[in-house]
Motif scaffolding. Structure first.
Motif, PDB file in Angstrom:
ATOM      1  N   ALA A   1       0.838  -1.206   0.000  1.00  0.00           N
ATOM      2  CA  ALA A   1       0.000   0.000   0.000  1.00  0.00           C
ATOM      3  C   ALA A   1       0.871   1.254   0.000  1.00  0.00           C
ATOM      4  CB  ALA A   1      -0.908  -0.003   1.227  1.00  0.00           C
ATOM      5  N   TYR A   2       0.490   2.209  -0.834  1.00  0.00           N
ATOM      6  CA  TYR A   2       1.237   3.459  -0.954  1.00  0.00           C
ATOM      7  C   TYR A   2       0.266   4.631  -0.910  1.00  0.00           C
ATOM      8  CZ  TYR A   2       4.342   7.012  -2.934  1.00  0.00           C
ATOM      9  OH  TYR A   2       5.080   8.137  -3.146  1.00  0.00           O
ATOM     10  N   LYS A   3       0.467   5.495   0.041  1.00  0.00           N
ATOM     11  CA  LYS A   3      -0.354   6.687   0.228  1.00  0.00           C
ATOM     12  C   LYS A   3      -1.843   6.346   0.257  1.00  0.00           C
ATOM     13  CE  LYS A   3       3.130   9.957  -1.231  1.00  0.00           C
ATOM     14  NZ  LYS A   3       3.501  11.058  -2.094  1.00  0.00           N
ATOM     15  N   GLU A   4      -2.674   7.053  -0.521  1.00  0.00           N
ATOM     16  CA  GLU A   4      -4.129   6.878  -0.458  1.00  0.00           C
ATOM     17  C   GLU A   4      -4.692   6.432  -1.801  1.00  0.00           C
ATOM     18  OE1 GLU A   4      -5.946  10.368   1.228  1.00  0.00           O
ATOM     19  OE2 GLU A   4      -4.722  10.247   3.029  1.00  0.00           O
ATOM     20  N   SER A   5      -4.467   5.181  -2.137  1.00  0.00           N
ATOM     21  CA  SER A   5      -4.930   4.653  -3.418  1.00  0.00           C
ATOM     22  C   SER A   5      -6.421   4.336  -3.370  1.00  0.00           C
ATOM     23  CB  SER A   5      -4.173   3.382  -3.780  1.00  0.00           C
ATOM     24  OG  SER A   5      -4.766   2.755  -4.896  1.00  0.00           O
ATOM     25  N   GLU A   6      -7.147   4.821  -4.364  1.00  0.00           N
ATOM     26  CA  GLU A   6      -8.583   4.550  -4.447  1.00  0.00           C
ATOM     27  C   GLU A   6      -8.878   3.078  -4.733  1.00  0.00           C
ATOM     28  OE1 GLU A   6     -10.514   6.027  -8.204  1.00  0.00           O
ATOM     29  OE2 GLU A   6      -8.494   6.855  -8.547  1.00  0.00           O
ATOM     30  N   TYR A   7      -7.878   2.315  -5.146  1.00  0.00           N
ATOM     31  CA  TYR A   7      -8.072   0.915  -5.522  1.00  0.00           C
ATOM     32  C   TYR A   7      -7.700  -0.065  -4.409  1.00  0.00           C
ATOM     33  CZ  TYR A   7      -8.020   3.234 -10.036  1.00  0.00           C
ATOM     34  OH  TYR A   7      -8.276   4.076 -11.078  1.00  0.00           O
ATOM     35  N   LEU A   8      -7.123   0.416  -3.326  1.00  0.00           N
ATOM     36  CA  LEU A   8      -6.604  -0.452  -2.272  1.00  0.00           C
ATOM     37  C   LEU A   8      -7.658  -1.409  -1.727  1.00  0.00           C
ATOM     38  CD1 LEU A   8      -4.375  -1.364  -0.344  1.00  0.00           C
ATOM     39  CD2 LEU A   8      -4.978   0.580   1.136  1.00  0.00           C
ATOM     40  N   GLU A   9      -8.838  -0.924  -1.444  1.00  0.00           N
ATOM     41  CA  GLU A   9      -9.854  -1.795  -0.853  1.00  0.00           C
ATOM     42  C   GLU A   9     -10.282  -2.895  -1.817  1.00  0.00           C
ATOM     43  OE1 GLU A   9     -13.802  -1.614   1.961  1.00  0.00           O
ATOM     44  OE2 GLU A   9     -13.168   0.221   0.954  1.00  0.00           O
ATOM     45  N   GLU A  10     -10.402  -2.591  -3.103  1.00  0.00           N
ATOM     46  CA  GLU A  10     -10.763  -3.623  -4.082  1.00  0.00           C
ATOM     47  C   GLU A  10      -9.679  -4.695  -4.155  1.00  0.00           C
ATOM     48  OE1 GLU A  10     -13.595  -4.282  -5.878  1.00  0.00           O
ATOM     49  OE2 GLU A  10     -14.351  -2.767  -4.490  1.00  0.00           O
ATOM     50  N   CYS A  11      -8.429  -4.289  -4.081  1.00  0.00           N
ATOM     51  CA  CYS A  11      -7.328  -5.256  -4.082  1.00  0.00           C
ATOM     52  C   CYS A  11      -7.448  -6.173  -2.869  1.00  0.00           C
ATOM     53  CB  CYS A  11      -5.989  -4.533  -4.083  1.00  0.00           C
ATOM     54  SG  CYS A  11      -4.560  -5.634  -3.971  1.00  0.00           S
ATOM     55  N   ILE A  12      -7.647  -5.585  -1.698  1.00  0.00           N
ATOM     56  CA  ILE A  12      -7.765  -6.377  -0.474  1.00  0.00           C
ATOM     57  C   ILE A  12      -8.948  -7.331  -0.550  1.00  0.00           C
ATOM     58  CG2 ILE A  12      -8.312  -6.221   1.996  1.00  0.00           C
ATOM     59  CD1 ILE A  12      -6.435  -3.765   2.078  1.00  0.00           C
ATOM     60  N   LYS A  13     -10.081  -6.876  -1.047  1.00  0.00           N
ATOM     61  CA  LYS A  13     -11.242  -7.759  -1.190  1.00  0.00           C
ATOM     62  C   LYS A  13     -10.909  -8.943  -2.086  1.00  0.00           C
ATOM     63  CE  LYS A  13     -14.906  -4.301  -0.823  1.00  0.00           C
ATOM     64  NZ  LYS A  13     -15.989  -3.669  -1.614  1.00  0.00           N
ATOM     65  N   SER A  14     -10.182  -8.696  -3.175  1.00  0.00           N
ATOM     66  CA  SER A  14      -9.880  -9.780  -4.112  1.00  0.00           C
ATOM     67  C   SER A  14      -8.946 -10.821  -3.504  1.00  0.00           C
ATOM     68  CB  SER A  14      -9.312  -9.234  -5.430  1.00  0.00           C
ATOM     69  OG  SER A  14      -7.962  -8.847  -5.315  1.00  0.00           O
ATOM     70  N   VAL A  15      -7.987 -10.404  -2.686  1.00  0.00           N
ATOM     71  CA  VAL A  15      -7.064 -11.385  -2.098  1.00  0.00           C
ATOM     72  C   VAL A  15      -7.683 -12.103  -0.904  1.00  0.00           C
ATOM     73  CG1 VAL A  15      -4.995 -10.278  -3.007  1.00  0.00           C
ATOM     74  CG2 VAL A  15      -5.793  -9.680  -0.713  1.00  0.00           C
ATOM     75  N   LEU A  16      -8.660 -11.487  -0.279  1.00  0.00           N
ATOM     76  CA  LEU A  16      -9.378 -12.170   0.802  1.00  0.00           C
ATOM     77  C   LEU A  16     -10.395 -13.167   0.258  1.00  0.00           C
ATOM     78  CD1 LEU A  16      -9.979  -9.213   3.283  1.00  0.00           C
ATOM     79  CD2 LEU A  16      -8.478 -11.198   3.627  1.00  0.00           C
ATOM     80  N   ASN A  17     -10.887 -12.914  -0.938  1.00  0.00           N
ATOM     81  CA  ASN A  17     -11.897 -13.779  -1.566  1.00  0.00           C
ATOM     82  C   ASN A  17     -11.220 -14.760  -2.525  1.00  0.00           C
ATOM     83  OD1 ASN A  17     -14.411 -14.792  -2.399  1.00  0.00           O
ATOM     84  ND2 ASN A  17     -14.445 -13.366  -4.119  1.00  0.00           N
ATOM     85  N   GLN A  18     -10.483 -15.706  -1.980  1.00  0.00           N
ATOM     86  CA  GLN A  18      -9.754 -16.677  -2.777  1.00  0.00           C
ATOM     87  C   GLN A  18     -10.238 -18.087  -2.461  1.00  0.00           C
ATOM     88  OE1 GLN A  18      -6.946 -16.231  -5.104  1.00  0.00           O
ATOM     89  NE2 GLN A  18      -7.974 -14.247  -5.111  1.00  0.00           N
ATOM     90  N   LYS A  19     -10.209 -18.937  -3.488  1.00  0.00           N
ATOM     91  CA  LYS A  19     -10.558 -20.351  -3.301  1.00  0.00           C
ATOM     92  C   LYS A  19      -9.579 -21.006  -2.315  1.00  0.00           C
ATOM     93  CE  LYS A  19     -11.138 -24.594  -6.001  1.00  0.00           C
ATOM     94  NZ  LYS A  19     -11.107 -25.142  -7.370  1.00  0.00           N
ATOM     95  N   TYR A  20      -8.280 -20.726  -2.485  1.00  0.00           N
ATOM     96  CA  TYR A  20      -7.261 -21.214  -1.573  1.00  0.00           C
ATOM     97  C   TYR A  20      -7.135 -20.184  -0.454  1.00  0.00           C
ATOM     98  CZ  TYR A  20      -2.816 -22.891   0.216  1.00  0.00           C
ATOM     99  OH  TYR A  20      -1.824 -23.385   1.029  1.00  0.00           O
TER     100      TYR A  20
END
Length: 187
Positions: free
Chosen positions: A8-27
Motif C-alpha cells: 500500500a502506498y499513500k491513499e490509493s482509491e483501488y486499495l480496498e478492491e485489491c484487499i477484497k480480491s485477495v481475501l476472496n480466494q478459493k485457496y
C-alpha cells in the motif's frame, strides 16, 4: 503455504478492491499489508478487514527496496506482492500453489494476466500478445529448466508481469530480489 502481501502506498482509491480480491480466494491465503507510507486511510482499511499492517522501517529508499521489504513480510513459504491497484481472480492462489507443488525447486511461479480498462477485462492486445510470445520458451518444461531457456525469454525485455509473480522464500534471497539501484524496471 501462501501469503498475499498487499503493498500500500499513500491513499490509493483501488486499495480496498485489491484487499477484497485477495481475501476472496478459493485457496485460503494469509493476507498482510506492507507500507512505507503509513497513514489514516491505510489504517482504516486494514482495521476494517482485521489485517496486520507492517511498516517499512527504512522508508524512502526507493520502490525496489519497498518490493524487497514486501516479499520479506510474507508469513509463509510462498509470497505474492499484490500491488494496491491489482485485482486477483478467485482461483489465482489455488492455481499458483498447485503449479508450485509440481515443481518445488522453483524460485518463482507466475501466471498469465489480463488488463482492466474502462471497457472491462482485456485479454488480448498488442502488448499482451508480444509478452506471451516472449514467454513462449518457458512453456516448455525442458527450456524453462535451463539457463538458455530462461535467458531466451528475457532476451528482448522482461515480459513477466510483476503482480502475477509468487516468490518461494526458501529458494530465493528475499533481501535482494529487485534491482534497487535502477530508476525504473526494478523487476
Amino acid at each position: 503455504m501462501h501469503t498475499y502481501v498487499v503493498l500500500a502506498y499513500k491513499e490509493s482509491e483501488y486499495l480496498e478492491e485489491c484487499i477484497k480480491s485477495v481475501l476472496n480466494q478459493k485457496y485460503p491465503s494469509k493476507v498482510v499489508v506492507a507500507t512505507s507510507t503509513p497513514n489514516e486511510f491505510i489504517q482504516n482499511i486494514v482495521r476494517k478487514y482485521s489485517l496486520e499492517i507492517i511498516v517499512n522501517p527504512n522508508p524512502g529508499r526507493g520502490i525496489g527496496y519497498d518490493f524487497d521489504f514486501a516479499v520479506s513480510c510474507g508469513k509463509t513459504k510462498l509470497a505474492t506482492v499484490a500491488h494496491q491497484d491489482d485485482i486477483y481472480d478467485y482461483e489465482y492462489s489455488d492455481l499458483i500453489v498447485k503449479a508450485y507443488k509440481k515443481n518445488q525447486d522453483s524460485l518463482i511461479v507466475f501466471s498469465d494476466y489480463y488488463e482492466i480498462r474502462e471497457e472491462g477485462k482485456v485479454y488480448s492486445n498488442t502488448n499482451l500478445k508480444i509478452k506471451r510470445i516472449l514467454l513462449f520458451p518457458l512453456r516448455s518444461r525442458f527450456l524453462a529448466s535451463t539457463k538458455f531457456g530462461k535467458r531466451l525469454s528475457l532476451r528482448f525485455g522482461n515480459a513477466i508481469s510483476c503482480p502475477a509473480v509468487t516468490f518461494d522464500k526458501d529458494n530465493i534471497n528475499t533481501n535482494d530480489i529487485f534491482k534497487c539501484d535502477f530508476v525504473c524496471d526494478v523487476d
